[in-house]
Each structure stands twice: as C-alpha cells, then as structure tokens.
Design an enzyme around this catalytic site. Sequence first.
Site, mmCIF file in Angstrom:
data_model
loop_
_atom_site.group_PDB
_atom_site.id
_atom_site.type_symbol
_atom_site.label_atom_id
_atom_site.label_comp_id
_atom_site.label_asym_id
_atom_site.label_seq_id
_atom_site.Cartn_x
_atom_site.Cartn_y
_atom_site.Cartn_z
ATOM 1 N N CYS A 299 22.444 44.798 18.762
ATOM 2 C CA CYS A 299 23.773 45.415 18.857
ATOM 3 C C CYS A 299 24.861 44.350 18.782
ATOM 4 O O CYS A 299 25.001 43.525 19.692
ATOM 5 C CB CYS A 299 23.838 46.206 20.170
ATOM 6 S SG CYS A 299 25.479 46.707 20.682
ATOM 7 N N CYS B 118 27.349 44.388 21.630
ATOM 8 C CA CYS B 118 26.677 43.895 22.847
ATOM 9 C C CYS B 118 26.702 42.370 22.869
ATOM 10 O O CYS B 118 26.962 41.764 23.917
ATOM 11 C CB CYS B 118 25.225 44.375 22.902
ATOM 12 S SG CYS B 118 25.008 46.162 22.979
#
Length: 123
Positions: free
Chosen positions: A30, A33
């Site tokens: 991600c 993230c």
Amino acid sequence: MATVELTKDNFNDTVDQQGMVLVDFWASWCGPCRMFAPVFESASERHDDVVFGKVDTEAEQELAGAFGISSIPTLMVVRDGVVVYAQPGALPEQALEELIGKARDLDMDQVRHQIQEQQSSAQ
C-alpha cells in the site's frame, strides 16, 4: 518508543489497557501506508505515554476483518479500552498531532455515558 507489531495474540492485551493506543492497519503493498509509516513512527518517538501499534492486514486478515477494515491505511485510536476514532486515510503529521491532542482531552466518563445512552436507545 518504537511501534509494536500487533497480532491476534497480543491485540486485546494491548488495546484493553488504561491509556491511549494508536493502531495503524497497513500492508506492505500500500503506497499511502508507506507514506504514513514515517509520520506514525515519528509521532511514536514524541509521545512516550502512548502505545503505537501496527497491524499488517496481510498477515492478520482475521484481525482486520474483525474490525471491518476495508481501506488502508486505517488509523484507530483506543483510549482506556474504548475505540474513540477509526478512519481510513493517511494523516499528515500536524493532523496526527491534533488527533492525539483531542484524544488526550476527552472526558472518558462522558464518552462511556454517551455509549451507554446509545446502546440503551438502540434496544
């Protein structure tokens, strides 16, 4: 303080304690993230009185599912065993600092009272 890796084995013991716990639900693939990770880590070094935990949603799919995590990163704030914030999205450093301040300022007796009222009216 470094971040703590949270798993289904230590999650409840960590978040059910007195005080504040910030939980970052993330995955290595991600992009947002990975952008949020240094912000989260930096905040963990500034706030010794707060536990900062990370849940790898790939490794802990059961845990992520239990909390209905459908978008990552998702940040959850638990204060004295009560979830007081849970929203997806990577926060910039200043917004994370403001969130920590607001969570610190909460009157937890009032929060528990509001939860009880909501549960009573739902029955």
